[in-house]
Design an enzyme around this catalytic site. Structure first.
Site, PDB file in Angstrom:
ATOM      1  N   ASP A 177       0.849  -1.194   0.000  1.00  0.00           N
ATOM      2  CA  ASP A 177       0.000   0.000   0.000  1.00  0.00           C
ATOM      3  C   ASP A 177       0.884   1.244   0.000  1.00  0.00           C
ATOM      4  OD1 ASP A 177       0.772  -0.894   2.647  1.00  0.00           O
ATOM      5  OD2 ASP A 177      -0.472   0.712   3.458  1.00  0.00           O
TER       6      ASP A 177
ATOM      7  N   GLU B   3       0.257  -1.089   5.788  1.00  0.00           N
ATOM      8  CA  GLU B   3       1.277  -0.569   6.700  1.00  0.00           C
ATOM      9  C   GLU B   3       1.060   0.924   6.940  1.00  0.00           C
ATOM     10  OE1 GLU B   3       4.885   1.342   8.107  1.00  0.00           O
ATOM     11  OE2 GLU B   3       3.903   1.715   6.201  1.00  0.00           O
TER      12      GLU B   3
HETATM   13 ZN    ZN Z   1       5.218   5.012   4.592  1.00  0.00          ZN
HETATM   14 ZN    ZN Z   2       6.700   1.958   4.449  1.00  0.00          ZN
END
Ligand code: ZN
Ligand code: ZN
Length: 448
Positions: A87, A150
C-alpha cells in the site's frame, strides 16, 4: 560471487517489473472486512500482481484472504521473513510526472511508492528470485511477506499472524541503510480533569499525538488582549488576536524529536499563568512546559545506546471547565515504567486530575552484536564500501516491529533526502540495484 554484477545483467527486467508494480494505484480505498478485497481493489491488484508473478517464477505462494500474503522459497525448520508492504499513502497534487506513471529521469525512478515501499519490495523479491534462478540452496524457508495496510493500521499483517508462523529472524526493507536495530517504546496517556476558574473558556492545540503542535488558541472572559500583544512582542513570539481568539504559532516536529519543534501550547499556557488562576494551566506549567525530557514529571531516563526518554504533550482540548491533554512519550530500554506511572499518578492527584493510560508499544530491540545484525551490516558494507555509517537506534517505529526478531534494513542510502510520502517521491535507480544485491547477499548469508 559478485551479486551486484549479476543484478546489473538483469537490470532491465527488474526495472520493468518495478514499474509495473508502481503503476498500480494502491492507496487504501476504505477498510471493509466484509469485502473480498478488504482494503479495496487497487491494493488487491498489487497483491495479485505479486502473487501471479511469483507463481510464474516458480515460487510457492500463500494468500491470507487478501489481507496479506507470502512468497516462499526453500525448506528447513526456521523461517527468514522479509517484511514488505504494497500500500502507499495518497499522492497529493503537483507531481512532475504522474504518481502512477513511473518515470525515470536523472537516474531517479519517480512514482508514489518508489521508495516506500514498492521499489524495495521488488528489490527484495528480485533478490530471492535471482538466488533461486542461480540455484542457491537455502537452509531456511525464506518468506517475502507482503503487507497491505502498513500506512494505516497494520490490520493486514495482524490478520496474517493469526494463522502464519512467526519468522525466527527477519528484516524489513522499509526504512534506511545501514540498519535500525532498536526502536524506542511508544507510551501514550491522557490527563483529564475539571477546573473551577471562570476566566478561561476554551483552550485548543494539536490534533495528533505524534506531532508537536504548531498552533494553540484560547478564548477568555477576561480581556487580556493588550497584555497578550505585549507578551508576544517582548519575547519575539509569533501569534495574533483573531476575533475573540488568542492565537500562538510554534513549530511542528515529529514526536520522536520534540526538541526540534516549538510547542505552541506551552507558550500560551505560560502567558495565561501570569494572568489567570486555572488548575489546567498550572498543571501544564508545573509539569509539562519546555521539558522534552520529562524531568519535571520525574519520568526521564537515559540509555547509552538508545539515548533519552522524550515526552510530547501534543493534544489539548479545554472547554467549559473540562479538559484533556494527550501525551505521547518515546522510551529507551531499561526505562522504569512502574516508577514513572507512580510519579505520573502523583502529579495528577495533586490537582485532583486523572491519568488514563492509552497505549504502550514496547521497545523493539535486537542486540547490536547479534549475528542477524552483523550479517546484514556486512552485506551492506560489501556492496557500498561504507563503514562510516553504523547501525543505529531511533525514536520512531518501523514495520520491523511486526516481527519478533527483525531489524529495518534499507532501502534509503545514508545522505539521501527522505522523499517517502512526498510529492515527486523517487528512488535512485542505482540504489534499487544496490539494494537488490545487498538483499541477495543478506539472504544468502543468513541461509547458507
Ligand atoms: Zn510510509
Ligand atoms: Zn513503508
Amino acid at each position: 560471487m559478485d551479486f551486484y554484477a549479476h543484478v546489473l545483467e538483469h537490470k532491465d527486467e527488474l526495472i520493468k517489473r518495478t514499474k509495473q508494480l508502481l503503476a498500480i494505484p494502491s492507496v487504501l480505498d476504505r477498510f471493509d472486512p466484509a469485502s473480498e478485497t478488504p482494503f479495496g481493489t487497487a491494493i488487491n491488484d498489487a497483491l495479485q500482481f505479486m502473487l501471479e508473478m511469483a507463481k510464474d517464477d516458480g515460487f510457492i505462494t500463500k494468500n491470507i484472504n487478501n489481507y496479506a500474503a507470502h512468497v516462499e522459497y526453500g525448506s528447513g525448520k526456521e523461517i527468514l521473513g522479509v517484511l514488505c508492504h504494497l500500500d502507499v499513502v495518497p499522492t497529493g497534487d503537483g507531481w512532475t510526472y504522474g504518481p502512477f506513471e513511473p518515470t525515470i529521469a536523472d537516474g531517479k525512478l519517480y512514482a508514489r511508492g518508489a521508495a516506500d515501499d514498492k521499489g524495495p519490495t521488488m528489490a527484495a523479491y528480485f533478490a530471492l528470485k535471482l538466488l533461486k534462478d542461480l540455484g542457491f540452496a537455502v537452509n531456511k524457508r525464506v518468506r517475502i511477506i507482503l503487507g497491505t495496510d502498513e500506512e494505516t493500521e497494520w490490520r493486514g499483517i495482524g490478520e496474517y499472524f493469526k494463522t502464519e508462523q512467526m519468522p525466527d529472524i527477519g528484516f524489513a526493507p522499509d526504512a534506511m541503510f545501514p540498519l535500525i536495530y532498536g526502536e524506542k517504546g511508544i507510551f501514550t496517556f491522557d490527563v483529564t480533569g475539571k477546573t473551577t476558574d471562570t476566566d478561561l473558556i476554551t483552550f485548543t492545540a494539536g490534533d495528533r499525538y505524534n506531532v508537536v503542535p504548531d498552533y494553540a488558541s484560547c478564548t477568555l472572559r477576561k480581556d487580556l488582549k493588550e497584555e497578550f500583544t505585549q507578551y508576544l512582542a517582548f519575547h519575539g513570539l509569533s501569534g495574533e488576536i483573531d476575533g475573540d481568539k488568542y492565537v500562538v504559532h510554534g513549530k511542528r516536529a515529529h514526536a520522536m524529536q520534540p526538541n526540534l519543534g516549538v510547542n505552541a501550547a506551552f507558550i500560551l499556557a505560560e502567558f495565561l499563568q501570569q494572568h489567570i488562576d486555572n488548575a489546567f494551566i498550572d498543571y501544564i506549567c508545573e509539569y509539562l512546559t519546555f521539558d522534552h525530557l520529562g524531568e519535571k514529571l520525574r519520568i526521564d531516563h537515559y540509555d547509552d545506546e538508545m539515548k533519552e526518554f522524550t515526552i510530547n504533550p501534543a493534544v489539548y482540548e479545554y472547554n467549559k471547565n473540562s479538559f484533556k491533554i494527550g501525551i505521547n512519550c518515546r522510551y529507551p530500554k531499561e526505562w522504569d515504567k512502574d516508577s514513572a506511572k507512580i510519579n505520573l499518578d502523583a502529579s495528577a492527584k495533586k490537582y485532583h486530575f486523572k491519568i488514563h493510560y492509552l497505549g504502550d508499544k514496547v521497545v523493539h530491540y535486537v542486540d547490536k552484536n547479534d549475528p542477524l545484525v552483523q550479517t546484514l551490516y556486512d552485506a551492506y558494507v560489501k556492496y557500498t564500501g561504507d563503514t562510516e555509517h553504523e547501525p543505529i537506534t531511533i525514536g520512531g517505529g518501523t514495520y520491523a516491529r511486526s516481527l519478533d526478531k527483525a531489524v529495518a534494513f534499507g532501502p534509503m542510502m545514508p545522505g539521501r533526502k527522505d522523499v517517502a510520502h512526498q510529492i515527486d517521491e523517487y528512488l535512485f535507480v542505482d540504489d534499487l540495484l544496490k539494494a537488490t544485491a545487498i538483499y541477495m547477499e543478506a539472504i544468502h548469508q543468513l541461509t547458507k
